[in-house]
Design a protein around this motif. Structure first.
Motif, short mmCIF file in Angstrom:
data_model
loop_
_atom_site.label_atom_id
_atom_site.label_comp_id
_atom_site.label_asym_id
_atom_site.label_seq_id
_atom_site.Cartn_x
_atom_site.Cartn_y
_atom_site.Cartn_z
N ALA A 196 0.82 -1.22 0.00
CA ALA A 196 0.00 0.00 0.00
C ALA A 196 0.84 1.26 0.00
N LEU A 197 2.04 1.17 0.51
CA LEU A 197 2.91 2.35 0.59
C LEU A 197 4.35 1.91 0.41
N LYS A 198 5.07 2.69 -0.43
CA LYS A 198 6.44 2.30 -0.73
C LYS A 198 7.40 3.41 -0.32
N ALA A 199 8.22 3.15 0.63
CA ALA A 199 9.35 4.01 1.00
C ALA A 199 9.03 5.50 0.97
N LEU A 200 8.07 5.86 1.76
CA LEU A 200 7.65 7.27 1.77
C LEU A 200 8.57 8.09 2.67
N ASP A 201 9.13 9.15 2.07
CA ASP A 201 9.93 10.10 2.85
C ASP A 201 9.23 11.45 2.75
N LEU A 202 8.78 11.94 3.83
CA LEU A 202 8.25 13.31 3.77
C LEU A 202 8.38 14.00 5.12
N LEU A 253 0.51 11.08 -4.29
CA LEU A 253 0.80 9.65 -4.21
C LEU A 253 0.05 8.92 -5.30
N HIS A 254 0.71 7.89 -5.82
CA HIS A 254 0.00 7.01 -6.74
C HIS A 254 0.59 5.61 -6.62
N HIS A 255 -0.29 4.61 -6.50
CA HIS A 255 0.15 3.23 -6.29
C HIS A 255 1.11 3.11 -5.10
N GLY A 256 0.88 3.89 -4.08
CA GLY A 256 1.69 3.81 -2.87
C GLY A 256 3.02 4.53 -2.98
N GLU A 257 3.29 5.17 -4.10
CA GLU A 257 4.58 5.85 -4.27
C GLU A 257 4.39 7.36 -4.23
N LEU A 258 5.38 8.00 -3.69
CA LEU A 258 5.34 9.47 -3.70
C LEU A 258 5.76 9.91 -5.10
N ARG A 259 4.85 10.59 -5.77
CA ARG A 259 5.16 11.01 -7.15
C ARG A 259 5.64 12.45 -7.19
N ARG A 284 9.79 8.23 -8.64
CA ARG A 284 9.58 9.68 -8.46
C ARG A 284 9.64 10.36 -9.82
N ARG A 285 8.80 11.30 -10.05
CA ARG A 285 8.67 11.93 -11.37
C ARG A 285 9.91 12.76 -11.71
N ARG A 286 10.41 12.58 -12.95
CA ARG A 286 11.50 13.42 -13.46
C ARG A 286 10.90 14.31 -14.54
#
Lengths: 306, 821
Positions: A27-33, A214-220, A288-290
Motif C-alpha cells: 500500500a505504501l512504498k518508501a515514503l519520505d516526507l 501519491l500514486h500506487h503507494g509511491e510518492l510522485r 519519483r517523477r522526473r
C-alpha cells in the motif's frame, strides 16, 4: 528531524498481508516526507494510492512494515502524543446513539480538559460547525454533511497543534465546503499544522501550502503548490490588443506587430491538470517523477500548439 | 519429583530452607492449599500457573512471528510450507508415533526392540525433548536477529528465561547433592542421575522462567496502569452503558424477561405439591439462577461484541487516536458493563428478595395458623408438624453463621474410631452410630485432633465474645477466667530459671496490669452475682408461695443477667434396621461439656431425630465460661436397633443469626462475580476475534465453567473411566461399556495413541476454563447460612484472580494488534 518538523517519515512502507501472513498488497512504498509547523500540507492521490494508509500509519492505527514515522519527534505508537493531535477520518466514525453534545463531551473527557472548560469548548465547537439547532439530536438522524461537521468538531475538541483531516470536505455542500476551507485556513493562522488528504483538487489548490501526490503507494511529487503548478521552461507573455490572425507569428515578432508586452513570467497549470498528468504517467514512468521538457504540462489558458 | 518426595519421607533430615522454598515455588503440582494454605498459598499457585501461561504465550508469540516472517521469501514471494510449519508437523508426528509405540508396548501386540538399552518410545521422547528445546531456543533467538532486533528489555527477558532454567537445574542439583551427603555417598554422579537432575531441573526451571516472564509482563502492565486516568475510564464506561441501553436495549429486555418469569413463578414453584420446608430454598435458588442466567446471557451478547463492533464500524479509530491507552479501553468497558450489571442485578435482587419474603412469610403465617387450628381440634401431631415446618422455613429465612467442630467416633465397644459404621454406598458420605450402645459421635470445637494432622482454623473455634452477651454474668465470669489464666501463665513464666532481667521486668509489669484487671473484673462481677442470687431467692420464695403473677417479671429480670442459651443445629439421617414403633421417632441424646472445666456440670438433653430436618437444640451459656473457645458435643442414638448417620458438617454451633436481607444481597455478589468473569472473557475474546467467534468462545467458556468443571476435574485426576475422547468414540460406536477392555485392534490402538497425545493437553483445560460455578453462593443463602465476610473476600479474590489476568492478556493482544488492518 528539522527543528520545526511536526511529521517526518523515513522509508515508510506498508504491506497488507492475508490471514496467513502472506503479502497481499503493497500500500505504501518508501515514503519520505516532512511536514513543517504551521503549514497546510495536502496529500493527494486517486483512490487506493496510499493516502489513508499514510494517515493511519502516522496515527499508529497501522504498524509500518518498514521504515518509521515520527510525530512531534516521537514514535507513532506513543499514546501521549495524541494529546496534541486532532483527527477526522474519511468517514465519520462516531457513536450514532449519542447526540452532538454527548459526543463532544465523550471525546473531551479523554483529554485533560477541566470540566468547565470542556463544556465551554463543546458549545463553541457546536456553534462553529453550525449544529447548534441539532445538538440534542442523535447522530443517527444526521445527514452526511452534518456528520462531517460533528466529526470535525470532535477533531478540534482538544485544540490540537496538529490536525489530520482525511477528505474533510467529502459530503459537504458548496457552502459547507467553503466554511471548512475557511476554518482550515483559520487553523493555520492560529499556528496549527494541518495535514489533509483528498482528491478534490480545487479545494486543495485553494488552501494547501505544500502538497504530496501519491500514486500506487509511491510518492510522485512533493513541493509548494505554487512551485508545482509553475511550468518551468515556458515563458508566458501576456499581450494586449493582439489580432487573432497574428498567433502564428507571435513568438518572434510581438513587438514588430505593435503589441504591448504587459507581463512576462512562468505560466501555471491547474492542480487538476497536474494531477491527471502524473497519474497518467505513473504506469509509464515508475518512481519519483522526473520532469522532462517534452512532459511539461500545457499552460493554462494557452491555446497550445496548433 | 518422585525421588525427592520419597527421600523426604524416608529421612528425618530436612532440606535447607532455601531449597525447600525454591522447590515450593518451582513445582506447579504442589497444591499450596495443603502445603501452606491461606491466601499466600493460593497466591503462589496462581502466580505459578499464570507464569506458565505467560511463558507459553510468549514462546507461542515468538513462534507465530517466526511463522509470519517465514511466509515471505527473500524475493518477496509467499512460501507455502515453511520451516516452522514443517517443524511443528514433525513434532506432532513424532509425539503421536511415540504414543502409538507406548500403546503397542503396553498391549504387548509385538515386541518393541531396545536400542542401546532403552525402549524406542523412551528414546523418541528424549529426542523430541531435545529437538523441542533446540527449536524453542531457535525461535527465541531468531526473533532477535537484526534488523528487527527487538528491544534491550526483550533480549534481557530471553536471558532471564535462560537464567531461570539454569536456576532450576541448580536447585535440583543442590537437593541431590544434599541427599548424597546425608547418605554419605561419595564418587561421581551416575549418568542416570544426571538425566533426572536435568529433566527435573528444566521442569522446575520452566516454572521459574514463567515467573520471570510474568514479572516482565506485570511490570509492563504496571507501567501502563500508572498512566490510566479515571476521567478516561469513566468516559469509556459511560459510553459502554449508553451503548448497551440505547443501541442494544439489553437491560430493558432482561428486566422484562425477569418480570415475565416472576409473574409465573408461583405456578412452577409454589404449587400444592411443594414441601413447605423446601419452599424458601426453591424460590431463592431458582430466582438466583434466573438472575444469573439472564445477566450472563446479557453480558454474553454485549461483552464479546463490544470491541469487534467498534473495530468493524471503525469508531475505534476516533478513540484510539485520542490519548487513550489500550488498557483504559479494556478496563473502561469492564467498568461500564459491571456498572450496568450492578444496577440490573440490584433491581432484580431487590424485587426477588421482596417477592421471596412475601411468599415465604405468607406460607409461614399460614402454616402457623394451621398448627393452631390442628391443636384446637386435638390433632397434636399435625400441629407439631406444622410448627416444625414453620420453624424450618424461618430457619431458611435467616443468615446463620455456623461454627464447625472436628468429628470423631466411638464404637459400640468404647474404642475411638475416625469413622463410624458404613451402612452402604448410598450413605457413604455419612458414618453411623448404633442405637442403645456405647457408640457415639463426638464433635470437638476449638482443638484440632492431633493424630489426624488437621489444622485448626477460625471456623472451628467458638467465638465466645459473640456467643456471650457483654455485661452478662457468663461474659464477665469468662473475662475473669481468662484474666486468671493469664495471671497463672505469667507467674509460671516468672518461675522459669535463667530468666533475663529485662524479660523478668516485662513479665512483672504485665503481671501488675493483669492483677489490676482481675480486681476490676471481680468488682464488676460481684454486684451481678449478688443481684442474680437475690432474684433467684425471690423467685424460689414466690414459687413456694404460689404467687405466679410477679414471677414473669422477676424471671425476665433474672434472664437479662444471663447470656441467652447457645443454639446447636444438626441434620441427621436415620438408617433403620427394623420398623421400630410406628409413629415413634428415633431418639438421640446430646451431651455438652467444657473440656477445660471438668468442674462444670454436663448438659444433657434427649430429642427425636426428624430426618433431613434441621434440629435445633440449646445448651446453657454457662458451659462456655472459661472454655477458651473449646467445647465437646457428644451424640448418641438411644433407640435400639436403629442407626443415626452424620458427617462432620452435620452439627454446628450457631454463633450468629444475621438478617436475611443483608445475606440475600451479599449472595448476589456471587452472581456479580460470575458476570465479572464472563465480561472479562468476552472482552478478551473480542480483542482478537470477530464478534461471532468471540461470542461462541465466551459461550463455550460459560457453559464449561458452569457445567463441566466437575467433569474436567475428574478428567484431570484421571478419574474418568472409558478412556479419552477417541477411545470413548470407539466404545460408543461399538456399544462397548465403559469398564470392559477393548481388543487391541489397530483402530483401538490408534485411538488410544491419539488419546495419549491429546489427554495431557485436554486435562490442562481445568487451568484455563474459569470455574464460574464456584463463584455462586446462592445455595448458601437458600439454605439460610450467612455469606460471611471471609467467604466474600475469598469469592472476590477468586473472581479477580480470573478477571485480572484475562484483562491483562486482552491488553497485550489489543496493544499489539493493528486496529486498522
Amino acid at each position: 528531524m528539522g527543528s520545526n518538523s511536526i511529521i517526518e517519515t523515513r522509508n515508510l512502507s506498508k504491506v497488507y498481508k492475508d490471514f496467513w501472513g502472506r503479502p497481499k498488497v503493497q500500500a505504501l512504498k518508501a515514503l519520505d516526507l516532512e511536514v513543517k509547523q504551521g503549514e497546510i500540507f495536502g496529500v493527494l492521490g486517486p483512490n487506493g494510492s496510499g493516502k489513508t494508509t499514510t494517515i493511519k500509519l502516522l496515527l499508529g492505527l497501522l504498524f509500518p512494515s518498514e521504515g518509521e514515522a515520527l510525530i512531534f519527534g516521537e514514535p507513532t505508537t506513543n499514546v501521549a502524543k495524541n494529546e496534541r493531535i486532532g483527527y477526522l477520518p474519511e468517514e465519520t466514525y462516531l457513536y450514532k446513539y449519542l447526540n452532538a453534545e454527548e459526543t463532544l463531551h465523550f471525546y473531551g473527557r479523554l483529554f485533560k480538559i477541566p470540566s468547565r472548560e470542556r463544556t465551554k469548548r463543546v458549545h463553541e465547537l457546536i456553534d462553529l460547525v453550525g449544529l447548534t439547532r441539532s445538538k440534542h439530536r442523535q447522530l443517527r438522524e444526521y445527514s452526511k454533511g452534518m456528520q462531517r461537521r460533528i466529526g470535525l468538531a470532535q477533531a478540534l475538541i482538544n485544540q490540537p497543534e496538529l490536525v489530520l483531516l482525511d477528505e474533510p470536505t467529502s459530503g459537504l455542500d458548496p457552502i459547507g465546503t467553503d466554511e471548512i476551507k475557511k476554518l482550515i485556513v483559520d487553523l493555520r493562522r492560529q499556528g496549527k499544522t494541518v495535514v489533509l488528504s483528498g482528491h478534490l483538487l480545487a479545494d486543495m489548490q485553494d488552501i494547501c501550502d505544500r502538497i504530496a501526490i501519491l500514486h500506487h503507494g509511491e510518492l510522485r511529487e512533493i513541493g509548494k503548490v505554487s512551485d508545482l503548478l509553475t511550468v518551468q521552461d515556458i515563458t508566458q507573455i501576456k499581450v494586449k490588443d493582439l489580432p487573432e490572425s497574428a498567433w502564428e507569428e507571435i513568438r518572434g515578432v510581438v513587438s514588430r506587430h505593435g503589441g504591448e508586452v504587459v507581463d512576462v513570467g512562468r505560466p501555471t497549470t491547474t492542480l487538476e491538470e497536474l494531477f491527471l498528468r502524473i497519474v497518467t504517467e505513473s504506469d509509464k514512468y515508475p518512481g519519483r517523477r522526473r520532469i522532462a521538457a517534452d512532459q511539461q504540462p500545457t499552460p493554462a489558458g494557452s491555446p497550445g500548439p496548433k | 519429583m518422585p525421588w525427592l518426595s520419597l527421600w523426604a519421607q524416608g529421612t528425618t533430615v530436612t532440606l535447607p530452607s532455601w531449597i525447600q522454598w525454591m522447590i515450593v515455588w518451582a513445582d506447579p503440582q504442589f497444591t499450596d492449599a495443603r502445603l501452606l494454605g491461606g491466601f499466600f498459598g493460593g497466591f503462589m499457585t496462581w502466580s505459578k500457573l499464570l507464569g506458565l501461561f505467560c511463558l507459553i504465550s510468549w514462546l507461542g508469540t515468538r513462534f507465530f512471528n517466526l511463522f509470519l516472517r517465514s511466509q515471505q521469501s527473500r524475493s518477496g514471494q509467499s512460501v507455502v510450507l515453511n520451516l516452522p510449519v514443517i517443524g511443528l508437523l514433525l513434532f506432532v508426528g513424532i509425539a503421536i508415533l511415540t504414543a502409538f509405540l507406548s500403546i503397542v508396548q503396553q498391549a504387548a501386540v509385538f515386541p518393541i526392540p531396545l536400542i542401546a538399552g532403552y525402549p524406542i518410545p523412551a528414546l523418541l521422547v528424549g529426542i523430541e525433548f531435545l529437538l523441542g528445546f533446540l527449536a524453542l531456543e531457535a525461535v527465541m533467538w531468531s526473533s532477535y536477529r537484526r534488523p528487527q532486533g527487538g528491544s534491550a528489555s526483550q533480549r534481557g527477558l530471553a536471558l532471564g528465561v535462560h537464567a531461570a532454567l539454569a536456576a532450576g537445574v541448580f536447585v535440583i542439583y543442590k537437593a541431590f547433592e544434599f541427599n548424597r551427603n546425608v547418605r554419605g555417598l561419595k564418587g561421581s554422579i551416575a549418568s542416570q542421575d544426571w538425566q533426572l537432575i536435568l529433566t527435573d531441573g528444566l521442569r522446575y526451571g520452566a516454572t521459574y522462567a514463567g515467573l520471570v516472564v510474568l514479572a516482565y509482563f506485570a511490570l509492563g502492565m504496571f507501567k501502563e496502569a500508572l498512566s490510566v486516568r479515571w476521567r478516561r475510564l469513566y468516559s469509556i464506561a459511560w459510553q459502554t452503558v449508553l451503548d448497551a441501553v440505547r443501541r442494544m436495549w439489553a437491560p430493558w429486555v432482561v428486566l422484562v424477561l425477569f418480570v415475565l418469569f416472576l409473574a409465573f413463578t408461583n405456578w412452577f414453584l409454589g404449587g400444592p405439591g411443594t414441601r413447605t420446608p423446601e419452599l424458601a430454598r426453591r424460590y431463592i435458588e431458582t430466582l438466583s439462577w434466573v438472575s444469573s442466567l439472564l445477566l450472563s446471557l446479557m453480558i454474553l451478547l454485549l461483552a464479546p461484541m463490544s470491541l469487534p463492533t467498534d473495530i468493524r464500524t471503525q469508531v475505534i479509530y476516533t478513540i484510539t487516536t485520542k490519548p487513550v491507552n489500550r488498557l483504559e479501553l479494556i478496563w473502561g468497558r469492564l467498568i461500564g458493563y459491571m456498572g450496568l450489571i450492578t444496577a440490573v442485578l440490584l433491581v432484580m435482587g431487590l424485587v426477588s428478595m421482596f417477592f421471596v419474603e412475601r411468599v415465604v412469610n405468607s406460607r409461614i403465617s399460614t402454616t402457623r395458623e394451621q398448627a393452631v387450628a390442628s391443636r384446637e381440634v386435638g390433632k397434636l401431631d399435625d400441629a407439631r408438624r406444622s410448627e416444625e415446618q414453620a420453624a424450618q422455613l424461618e430457619n431458611k429465612m435467616s443468615a446463620r453463621v455456623p461454627v464447625f467442630g472436628f468429628l470423631s467416633f466411638t464404637d459400640s465397644r468404647g474404642k475411638a474410631r475416625r469413622k463410624g459404621i458404613d451402612v452402604g454406598q448410598e450413605q457413604k458420605l455419612r458414618s453411623h452410630i448404633e442405637g442403645a450402645s456405647a457408640s457415639k459421635a463426638s464433635w470437638r470445637f476449638g482443638q484440632a485432633p492431633q493424630k489426624e494432622g488437621r489444622t485448626l482454623t477460625a471456623e472451628n473455634v467458638l467465638p465466645i465474645e459473640r456467643l456471650l452477651k457483654p455485661g452478662t454474668l457468663e461474659a464477665v465470669e469468662d473475662s475473669l477466667f481468662r484474666a486468671r489464666y493469664d495471671q497463672a501463665q505469667i507467674k509460671m513464666n516468672l518461675e522459669a530459671p535463667n530468666l533475663k532481667g529485662s524479660e523478668r521486668r516485662r513479665l512483672e509489669d504485665r503481671l501488675t496490669k493483669v492483677d489490676s484487671e482481675v480486681k476490676r473484673i471481680q468488682a464488676e462481677l460481684e454486684p451481678i452475682q449478688k443481684q442474680e442470687r437475690d432474684l433467684r431467692e425471690q423467685i424460689q420464695k414466690l414459687e413456694g408461695a404460689g404467687k405466679s403473677a410477679d414471677l414473669t417479671s422477676l424471671r425476665a429480670e433474672r434472664d437479662k443477667l444471663h447470656s441467652p442459651p447457645i443454639p446447636v443445629e444438626m441434620v441427621f439421617n436415620v438408617f433403620r434396621t427394623s420398623k421400630g414403633e410406628l409413629g415413634e421417632a428415633v431418639r438421640a441424646s446430646m451431651v455438652v461439656s467444657n473440656p477445660l472445666r471438668p468442674d462444670l456440670e454436663l448438659h444433657r438433653s434427649v430429642f427425636p431425630v426428624i430426618e433431613y430436618y434441621t434440629i435445633r437444640r440449646f445448651f446453657p451459656s454457662r458451659m462456655l465460661v472459661g472454655s477458651m473457645g473449646q467445647l465437646a458435643i457428644e451424640i448418641q442414638c438411644i433407640t435400639p436397633s436403629q442407626f443415626i448417620g452424620m458427617s462432620e458438617k452435620d452439627l454446628y454451633v450457631l454463633s450468629n443469626q444475621g438478617s436475611f436481607r443483608t445475606n440475600y444481597i451479599a449472595g448476589l455478589t456471587g452472581v456479580w462475580l460470575q458476570a465479572l468473569v464472563i465480561t472479562s472473557v468476552g472482552l478478551f475474546a473480542g480483542t482478537f476475534l470477530s464478534w461471532s467467534v468471540a461470542f461462541l468462545l465466551t459461550l463455550a467458556v460459560f457453559v464449561f465453567g458452569q457445567l463441566a468443571i466437575g467433569f474436567l476435574d475428574q478428567f484431570n485426576q484421571m478419574g474418568v473411566v472409558g478412556g479419552g475422547p477417541f477411545e470413548s468414540l470407539i466404545r460408543l460406536l461399538t456399544h462397548e461399556n465403559l469398564q470392559s477392555n477393548l481388543a487391541s485392534t489397530p483402530a483401538v490402538m490408534a485411538a488410544k495413541s491419539f488419546d495419549l497425545f491429546l489427554t495431557p493437553i485436554l486435562t490442562r483445560l481445568i487451568y484455563v476454563i474459569p470455574n464460574i460455578s464456584a463463584l455462586d453462593v446462592s445455595n448458601q443463602v437458600a439454605l439460610g447460612f450467612a455469606v460471611t465476610t471471609p467467604t466474600l473476600i475469598g469469592q472476590v479474590l477468586l473472581g479477580l484472580g480470573y478477571a485480572l489476568p484475562l484483562t491483562a492478556f486482552a491488553y497485550y493482544i489489543f496493544k499489539n494488534r493493528e486496529i486498522a488492518a
